[in-house]
Design an enzyme around this catalytic site. Sequence first.
Site, PDB file in Angstrom:
ATOM      1  N   HIS A  44     -19.027 -76.138 -22.836  1.00  0.00           N
ATOM      2  CA  HIS A  44     -18.347 -77.387 -22.500  1.00  0.00           C
ATOM      3  C   HIS A  44     -16.916 -77.103 -22.025  1.00  0.00           C
ATOM      4  O   HIS A  44     -16.096 -76.644 -22.805  1.00  0.00           O
ATOM      5  CB  HIS A  44     -18.336 -78.263 -23.755  1.00  0.00           C
ATOM      6  CG  HIS A  44     -17.790 -79.627 -23.544  1.00  0.00           C
ATOM      7  ND1 HIS A  44     -16.802 -80.157 -24.338  1.00  0.00           N
ATOM      8  CD2 HIS A  44     -18.099 -80.575 -22.636  1.00  0.00           C
ATOM      9  CE1 HIS A  44     -16.541 -81.382 -23.931  1.00  0.00           C
ATOM     10  NE2 HIS A  44     -17.308 -81.654 -22.909  1.00  0.00           N
ATOM     11  N   HIS A  84     -10.074 -82.238 -16.926  1.00  0.00           N
ATOM     12  CA  HIS A  84     -10.740 -83.305 -17.673  1.00  0.00           C
ATOM     13  C   HIS A  84      -9.984 -84.638 -17.626  1.00  0.00           C
ATOM     14  O   HIS A  84     -10.566 -85.688 -17.384  1.00  0.00           O
ATOM     15  CB  HIS A  84     -10.918 -82.892 -19.137  1.00  0.00           C
ATOM     16  CG  HIS A  84     -11.522 -83.981 -19.975  1.00  0.00           C
ATOM     17  ND1 HIS A  84     -10.766 -84.941 -20.614  1.00  0.00           N
ATOM     18  CD2 HIS A  84     -12.823 -84.281 -20.241  1.00  0.00           C
ATOM     19  CE1 HIS A  84     -11.561 -85.774 -21.242  1.00  0.00           C
ATOM     20  NE2 HIS A  84     -12.813 -85.402 -21.040  1.00  0.00           N
TER      21      HIS A  84
HETATM   22  O1  G3P Z   1     -20.414 -84.086 -20.016  1.00  0.00           O
HETATM   23  C1  G3P Z   1     -20.338 -84.141 -21.393  1.00  0.00           C
HETATM   24  C2  G3P Z   1     -18.963 -84.447 -21.839  1.00  0.00           C
HETATM   25  O2  G3P Z   1     -18.108 -83.547 -21.241  1.00  0.00           O
HETATM   26  C3  G3P Z   1     -18.534 -85.856 -21.576  1.00  0.00           C
HETATM   27  O3  G3P Z   1     -17.332 -86.182 -22.179  1.00  0.00           O
HETATM   28  O4  G3P Z   1     -14.941 -86.533 -22.266  1.00  0.00           O
HETATM   29  O5  G3P Z   1     -15.828 -84.272 -22.700  1.00  0.00           O
HETATM   30  O6  G3P Z   1     -15.856 -85.188 -20.394  1.00  0.00           O
HETATM   31  P1  G3P Z   1     -15.931 -85.506 -21.868  1.00  0.00           P
HETATM   32 CA    CA Z   2     -16.994 -83.526 -19.247  1.00  0.00          CA
END
Ligand code: G3P
Ligand code: CA
Length: 243
Positions: free
Chosen positions: A6, A51
């Site tokens: 992630h 992000h």
């Molecule tokens: O794509 C999964 C996750 O990344 C979504 O939430 O806020 O971490 O971008 P965020």
């Molecule tokens: Ca994300």
Amino acid sequence: MKIWAHRGCSQRYPENTLTAFSRAAKLYEKGLCGIELDIQLTRDSKMVVIHDERIDRTTDGCGFVRDYTLEELKTFHIHTGKEEPEHIPTIDEVLDLLENKLRAGLLLNIELKNSIYPYEGMEGKITELVRERSLQKQVVWSSFSASSLEKLRNLLPDAEIGILDGKASDCLYKLKGGCGANAIHPFWRGIDVSAGKIKDYTVRAWLGGHLYPEKPTGGRLGLKELEKKGITDVFLNEPEVYL
Ligand code: G3P
Ligand code: CA
């Protein structure tokens, strides 16, 4: 259970940086399924990997991504522990870095961060770039914005597309409403329907927190428990711990 990095290996290294992605790419041989990242548009419509809509949290600058040109954004720094600081990467730079691993089979989840600012034209720009590089089969697309996914589906009829939301029920609602997604990407604590209701879908669940994944047992995450709930894939900040 398929494991994704992630924002790269984002617990040990700053998220969405070339360092975090390169550490994640090394995990492909250990079984990593893919890498997730987020894209936004600069003032001069360049696609950058970050992000937040603002640059304050992850760089030494402040303000909105969309208010800076790419050249201006590149003046801000991200310290990754190496001698030279890094900068917010463009998606081109990340694809250059990952291209060999992607051709070998690693997947890339490109999340379009367009539910707060719609970033007009981003779907066309990113799909064109992925097509130019012939990487369509290696990309899983996602967004919280159902209308953005509709655009993606029209541009890429065969694409793998996941709808993001906090709860599985909300993902299913948007999916059945015709957003064009074929998979759901709920928050891992948001599985509010029975496993039977989602058994026909790929369910890629993401964990909360920017740097520290939540660990329900206080130790290693019980992936078996998540599988029982119908989750098929997880996005983890520290995939290296679970592979
Ligand atoms: O794509 C999964 C996750 O990344 C979504 O939430 O806020 O971490 O971008 P965020
Ligand atoms: Ca994300």
